[in-house]
Design a protein around this motif. Sequence first.
Motif, PDB file in Angstrom:
ATOM      1  N   GLY A 274       0.896  -1.033  -0.067  1.00  0.00           N
ATOM      2  CA  GLY A 274      -0.073  -0.072  -0.001  1.00  0.00           C
ATOM      3  C   GLY A 274       0.793   1.255  -0.038  1.00  0.00           C
ATOM      4  O   GLY A 274       1.637   1.528  -0.993  1.00  0.00           O
ATOM      5  N   THR A 275       0.584   2.006   1.042  1.00  0.00           N
ATOM      6  CA  THR A 275       1.691   3.364   1.015  1.00  0.00           C
ATOM      7  C   THR A 275       2.722   3.012   2.128  1.00  0.00           C
ATOM      8  O   THR A 275       3.298   3.917   2.278  1.00  0.00           O
ATOM      9  N   THR A 276       2.983   1.854   2.312  1.00  0.00           N
ATOM     10  CA  THR A 276       4.144   1.615   3.553  1.00  0.00           C
ATOM     11  C   THR A 276       5.197   0.906   2.730  1.00  0.00           C
ATOM     12  O   THR A 276       4.888   0.041   1.909  1.00  0.00           O
ATOM     13  N   LEU A 277       6.446   1.690   2.958  1.00  0.00           N
ATOM     14  CA  LEU A 277       7.844   0.934   2.339  1.00  0.00           C
ATOM     15  C   LEU A 277       8.418   0.152   3.250  1.00  0.00           C
ATOM     16  O   LEU A 277       8.610   0.811   4.406  1.00  0.00           O
TER      17      LEU A 277
ATOM     18  N   PRO B 279       3.221   8.190  -1.458  1.00  0.00           N
ATOM     19  CA  PRO B 279       2.016   8.931  -1.291  1.00  0.00           C
ATOM     20  C   PRO B 279       0.875   8.095  -1.617  1.00  0.00           C
ATOM     21  O   PRO B 279       1.000   7.099  -2.333  1.00  0.00           O
ATOM     22  N   ALA B 280      -0.369   8.656  -1.111  1.00  0.00           N
ATOM     23  CA  ALA B 280      -1.735   8.029  -1.477  1.00  0.00           C
ATOM     24  C   ALA B 280      -2.158   8.611  -2.838  1.00  0.00           C
ATOM     25  O   ALA B 280      -1.679   9.610  -3.268  1.00  0.00           O
ATOM     26  N   LEU B 281      -2.854   7.630  -3.775  1.00  0.00           N
ATOM     27  CA  LEU B 281      -3.031   8.045  -5.116  1.00  0.00           C
ATOM     28  C   LEU B 281      -4.180   9.123  -4.943  1.00  0.00           C
ATOM     29  O   LEU B 281      -5.258   9.210  -3.917  1.00  0.00           O
ATOM     30  N   ASN B 282      -3.791  10.246  -5.893  1.00  0.00           N
ATOM     31  CA  ASN B 282      -4.618  11.430  -5.973  1.00  0.00           C
ATOM     32  C   ASN B 282      -4.276  12.444  -4.746  1.00  0.00           C
ATOM     33  O   ASN B 282      -5.262  13.148  -4.504  1.00  0.00           O
ATOM     34  N   GLY B 283      -3.181  12.075  -3.985  1.00  0.00           N
ATOM     35  CA  GLY B 283      -3.104  12.943  -2.989  1.00  0.00           C
ATOM     36  C   GLY B 283      -4.092  12.639  -1.679  1.00  0.00           C
ATOM     37  O   GLY B 283      -4.012  13.618  -0.696  1.00  0.00           O
ATOM     38  N   ARG B 284      -4.937  11.793  -1.582  1.00  0.00           N
ATOM     39  CA  ARG B 284      -5.731  11.697  -0.536  1.00  0.00           C
ATOM     40  C   ARG B 284      -5.133  10.955   0.639  1.00  0.00           C
ATOM     41  O   ARG B 284      -4.632   9.698   0.399  1.00  0.00           O
TER      42      ARG B 284
END
Length: 382
Positions: free
Chosen positions: A269-272, A321-326
Amino acid sequence: MSVQADYYELLGVERNADGATLKSAYRKLAMQYHPDRNPGCQDSEAKFKAINQAYDCLKDDQKRAAYDRFGHAAFENGGPGGGNGFGGGAGFSDLGDIFESIFGAAGFGGAAAGGRGRQQRRGADLRYDMEISLEDAFAGRTEEITIDVSARCDDCDGSGATPGTGSRTCSTCHGHGQVRAQQGFFVVERTCPSCHGAGQVIEEPCRSCRGEGRVDKRKTLSVNIPAGVDEGTRIRLAGEGEAGARGAPAGDLYIFLHMKRHKVFERDGTTLFCRAPVSFTTAALGGEIEVPGLDRQTVKIKIPAGIQSGKQLRHRGAGMPALNGRGGRGDMVVQIDVETPTRLTPKQKELLQAFRETETGEECPQSTGFFSKLKEMWDDLG
């Protein structure tokens, strides 16, 4: 039963009945006298054909007006209200309603089978698989792709006709795009074989596209990849698929994204996630390490004294980053791997030996605890 029976009496309606009343009466009688419900009954077969003929006339305002004025004579010897060249019997969509009631939509091809009139068939959708790096997914980018696709013919502007010429109404289907054929008690509607459903026949086909209105071309397209995309993200390019025949709308192009394997990071997801080796002295005494982020900014991770291998340390806001900046950015999770030195100088060995001589066992409680458990186990066995 005489086919000259009064159409209103056949359907059991008043002469001033509206269209909804006519249709309701027709459907009820068609279901009652349908041959499949009355196998081998010639009277039912004749009744079924008669009510079809009656409804075909009365549902059409022009035919009904002619019938009200002239009766059956309106349709004899080419009189007013005669045949329209598109086949007799009840409308196919109305028969489709009856068959759906009897057999169910799936048994008769569903609602799609009942479509009437000329239809423009939209061009096919296309799929393109694109592989991008994790850095591209992090920052976003614009990528150019080249595809081979059927595109609108420039010479005829997609019409399929030689410039300066036109088309005429198909004489087979009279512009409807579909023709009917009676097979036993069924009326089957299919795409017109002459115009292939277009309803029009081109007088002089374009030489470039041979009347199709589309030709094979190689196109270069620009694809905008937004920041935060992930494996399997689909990007739609409207109207960039296969062109429709003879000016019909084009399909869409779908870009499916796939992530290349990264040398350092894994993603959820958004975690690296990454693994960072640290020296055993840093692990023992504590310290700080620097991890380069995907944004080319250094992320400083504090190492607490006495950290063990496998321990995970989280740094907020340093992930994807979350998609579309959300929702902003996710986190970076660093798993610590304590590295045992393999190349020691004589001085270092001497210092380590001196340290070992001072050990009491309390420095490494996990090791002490493990061997204590082993000793207790052997004592129990003894």
